[in-house]
Write an enzyme that holds these catalytic residues in place. Structure first.
Site, PDB file in Angstrom:
ATOM      1  N   TYR A 165      94.563  -4.338 134.382  1.00 15.90           N
ATOM      2  CA  TYR A 165      94.608  -4.263 132.925  1.00 15.90           C
ATOM      3  C   TYR A 165      93.443  -4.978 132.239  1.00 15.90           C
ATOM      4  O   TYR A 165      93.245  -4.860 131.043  1.00 15.90           O
ATOM      5  CB  TYR A 165      95.930  -4.892 132.463  1.00 15.90           C
ATOM      6  CG  TYR A 165      96.589  -4.150 131.334  1.00 15.90           C
ATOM      7  CD1 TYR A 165      97.422  -3.061 131.594  1.00 15.90           C
ATOM      8  CD2 TYR A 165      96.395  -4.521 130.014  1.00 15.90           C
ATOM      9  CE1 TYR A 165      98.034  -2.382 130.575  1.00 15.90           C
ATOM     10  CE2 TYR A 165      97.008  -3.836 128.990  1.00 15.90           C
ATOM     11  CZ  TYR A 165      97.825  -2.775 129.270  1.00 15.90           C
ATOM     12  OH  TYR A 165      98.431  -2.097 128.254  1.00 15.90           O
ATOM     13  N   LYS A 180     102.863  -3.414 145.085  1.00 19.39           N
ATOM     14  CA  LYS A 180     102.454  -2.226 145.849  1.00 19.39           C
ATOM     15  C   LYS A 180     101.642  -2.719 147.038  1.00 19.39           C
ATOM     16  O   LYS A 180     100.515  -2.266 147.301  1.00 19.39           O
ATOM     17  CB  LYS A 180     101.632  -1.296 144.924  1.00 19.39           C
ATOM     18  CG  LYS A 180     101.272   0.048 145.515  1.00 19.39           C
ATOM     19  CD  LYS A 180     102.416   1.030 145.548  1.00 19.39           C
ATOM     20  CE  LYS A 180     102.011   2.312 146.235  1.00 19.39           C
ATOM     21  NZ  LYS A 180     103.131   3.237 146.452  1.00 19.39           N
ATOM     22  N   ASP A 223     107.043   2.158 143.174  1.00 21.32           N
ATOM     23  CA  ASP A 223     107.570   3.528 143.034  1.00 21.32           C
ATOM     24  C   ASP A 223     109.073   3.559 143.293  1.00 21.32           C
ATOM     25  O   ASP A 223     109.832   4.212 142.562  1.00 21.32           O
ATOM     26  CB  ASP A 223     106.815   4.521 143.940  1.00 21.32           C
ATOM     27  CG  ASP A 223     106.404   3.940 145.284  1.00 21.32           C
ATOM     28  OD1 ASP A 223     106.317   2.702 145.393  1.00 21.32           O
ATOM     29  OD2 ASP A 223     106.180   4.707 146.223  1.00 21.32           O
ATOM     30  N   ASP A 255     103.572  -3.167 132.400  1.00 22.54           N
ATOM     31  CA  ASP A 255     103.373  -2.346 131.203  1.00 22.54           C
ATOM     32  C   ASP A 255     104.227  -1.083 131.293  1.00 22.54           C
ATOM     33  O   ASP A 255     104.972  -0.724 130.375  1.00 22.54           O
ATOM     34  CB  ASP A 255     101.885  -1.992 131.136  1.00 22.54           C
ATOM     35  CG  ASP A 255     101.511  -1.193 129.914  1.00 22.54           C
ATOM     36  OD1 ASP A 255     102.009  -1.530 128.829  1.00 22.54           O
ATOM     37  OD2 ASP A 255     100.730  -0.231 130.046  1.00 22.54           O
ATOM     38  N   ASP A 276     108.269  -0.194 129.492  1.00 25.01           N
ATOM     39  CA  ASP A 276     108.572   0.966 128.639  1.00 25.01           C
ATOM     40  C   ASP A 276     109.739   1.750 129.238  1.00 25.01           C
ATOM     41  O   ASP A 276     110.613   2.238 128.514  1.00 25.01           O
ATOM     42  CB  ASP A 276     107.349   1.889 128.503  1.00 25.01           C
ATOM     43  CG  ASP A 276     106.503   1.537 127.280  1.00 25.01           C
ATOM     44  OD1 ASP A 276     106.478   0.347 126.915  1.00 25.01           O
ATOM     45  OD2 ASP A 276     105.880   2.450 126.695  1.00 25.01           O
TER      46      ASP A 276
END
Ligand code: NAI
Length: 336
Positions: A123, A172, A205, A229, A233
């Site tokens: 980011y 990850k 995932d 992020d 959401d």
């Protein structure tokens, strides 16, 4: 009396910040607001998206409530939100997502508090072109031991002080073995100091799927910047959308509170904006300032409006009202 810098921001920002100021005023919270500008509007009028006097005010008062700021896509100035988080080292981005009364959703009893590392990862936007003809582009992710330890400790400390049972670390590390692998290694180290809190780790995932299938299994979640992020959401979507989820950006000596959503240019100026998300951010601010009872009083008024006066709520959550009808309904309960 607390002094707080208020940045109305772009799009729906001025409407929702006004609503929140009105509601906090009706609750009796004693706040002196210092208004400053930032974002696209500031860029147009003052040729900078982050004027010096805005930075100076935050440096002085160390606490701000911020409306959404528009960021141009693809080119143009860099995100002011990201600059502010880096400038004041606001390493903890805390985003609670809790099911609310009388809001239609296929998901019940969700109560997740997501901690997102706020200053590093992909980011940071450190990108460059490679090759004379810009054949390809590269992006650099930075993960440090120190910043990872800080955010993971913050998540565990929150879990302990709020009587939470479990921390889930999302990564990850099967693919990004060094960067998110480091985040996972530090997570395991920190977890060892909190034997009273259950610890698990999940690959991002899988996490996205599990959050949709059974979100109730999650309690406190901690992850790197970009994953946080996206997942925050997703968490907002589980409890009624972006209009009802607040957020806090907290560092060691400054804090900026803001909604998760953006400037919603599609509904700006129409009186349709839901101020609840920014209001919930302001309640996190009141708690940070030690005004827990005022925060509880306002939260309870919002729950009553949702439960008993749904028609006064905005359309994004199934109401028939506007920003002002919701604001008035909450203020009336607070005054009564
Ligand atoms: P957005 O969050 O502004 O809007 C997404 C959708 O949700 C829109 O349909 C909008 O009408 C709706 N929505 C958002 N907030 C709402 C509210 N309070 N009440 C009712 N409906 C609401 O996301 P979008 O369109 O991707 O971004 C617009 C601008 O906001 C961009 O310039 C982006 O960079 C900026 N942004 C700023 C953020 C911040 O300041 N923290 C966070 C996210 C985006």
């Amino acid at each position: 009396m607390h002094t707080v810098v208020i940045i109305p921001g772009d799009g729906i920002g001025p409407e929702i910040t006004e609503s929140v100021k009105t509601i906090l005023g009706a609750s009796g919270a004693e706040i002196g607001w210092v208004e400053r500008r930032a974002g696209e509007g500031a860029f147009k009028d003052l040729s900078t998206p982050l004027p010096d006097d805005t930075v100076a005010a935050i440096e002085k008062h160390r606490i701000a409530l911020k409306g959404p700021l528009a960021t141009p896509v693809g080119s143009g100035f860099r995100s002011v939100n990201v600059l502010l988080r880096q400038k004041f080292n606001l390493y903890s981005n805390i985003r609670p997502a809790k099911s609310l009364p009388n809001i239609e959703s296929p998901f019940r009893a969700v109560d997740i508090v997501l901690f997102r590392e706020n200053t590093q990862g992909l980011y940071i936007g450190r990108e460059h072109w490679v090759g004379e003809n810009e054949e390809h582009a590269e992006s650099i992710a930075v993960v440090t031991r120190d910043a990872s330890r800080k955010i993971i400790k913050a998540a565990f400390e929150y879990a302990r002080s709020h009587n939470r049972k479990k921390v889930t670390l999302v990564h990850k590390a099967n693919i990004l073995k060094l960067t998110t692998g480091l985040f996972l290694t530090i997570g395991k180290e920190v977890a060892a100091s909190y034997p009273d809190i259950e610890f698990e780790d999940l690959i991002v995932d899988n996490m996205a799927m599990q959050m949709v299938i059974r979100p109730q299994r999650f309690d406190v979640v901690v992850t790197t910047n970009l994953f946080g992020d996206i997942l925050s959401d997703l968490a907002s979507g589980l409890v009624g959308g972006l209009g009802v989820t607040g957020a806090a950006n907290i560092g060691d000596d400054a804090a900026i509170f803001e909604a998760v959503h953006g400037s919603a240019p599609d509904i700006a100026g129409l009186g349709l904006a839901n101020p609840t998300a920014l209001l919930f951010s302001a309640l996190m601010m009141l708690e940070y300032l030690g005004e827990t009872r005022k925060a509880e009083k306002i939260r309870s008024a919002v729950y009553t409006v949702l439960q008993d006066h749904k028609e006064k709520c905005t359309k994004d959550i199934g109401g028939e009202g506007t920003t002002s009808s919701f604001t008035e309904a909450v203020c009336k309960l607070l005054r009564d």
